[in-house]
Enzyme design. Structure first.
Site, PDB file in Angstrom:
ATOM      1  CB  CYS A 136      -0.892  -0.012   1.242  1.00 12.66           C
ATOM      2  SG  CYS A 136      -1.820   1.514   1.499  1.00 12.66           S
ATOM      3  CB  SER A 137       1.173   4.080  -2.373  1.00  8.13           C
ATOM      4  OG  SER A 137      -0.168   4.524  -2.394  1.00  8.13           O
TER       5      SER A 137
END
Length: 113
Positions: free
Chosen positions: A10-11
């Site tokens: 997840c960025s």
């Protein structure tokens, strides 16, 4: 010590880790997809965050849409769903002592220093 519940894919979660590193904070990474919190732990996290269980759910996940959306679920059923499907847990969650925040946007993490 600060804890960040992290998913490396997840960025936003990676930005949370970077934010803590840039702030020079010591912290522990909890890879919650591998080390899934228990129902009791998740209940405690939700209390620290000062939110309801449904507010911690990623409602755009396929499993939520297929298995839970539109159902009248109790708080404990929602927590159980997140434990059984940890991808449903919003991220990153950052805990510092008795304070916690969902790091979206990332700058919110500074609120618990």
């Amino acid at each position: 010590m600060i804890k960040i519940y992290h998913n490396n894919r997840c960025s936003k979660s990676r930005l949370g880790v970077q934010f803590l590193e840039d702030a020079g904070k010591d912290f522990e990474i909890v890879k919650y997809l591998e080390n899934v919190p228990t129902e009791a732990e998740l209940t405690e996290i939700i209390k620290l965050l000062g939110i309801t269980p449904i507010e911690l759910v990623r409602k755009n996940e396929a499993v939520w849409k297929s298995d839970y959306k539109g159902k009248d679920l109790s708080d404990s059923q929602i927590i159980k769903a997140m434990v059984e499907n940890p991808k449903l847990i919003e991220r990153p969650i950052v805990i510092n002592g008795d304070k916690g925040v969902v790091g979206r946007p990332t700058e919110k993490i500074a609120e618990i220093f």
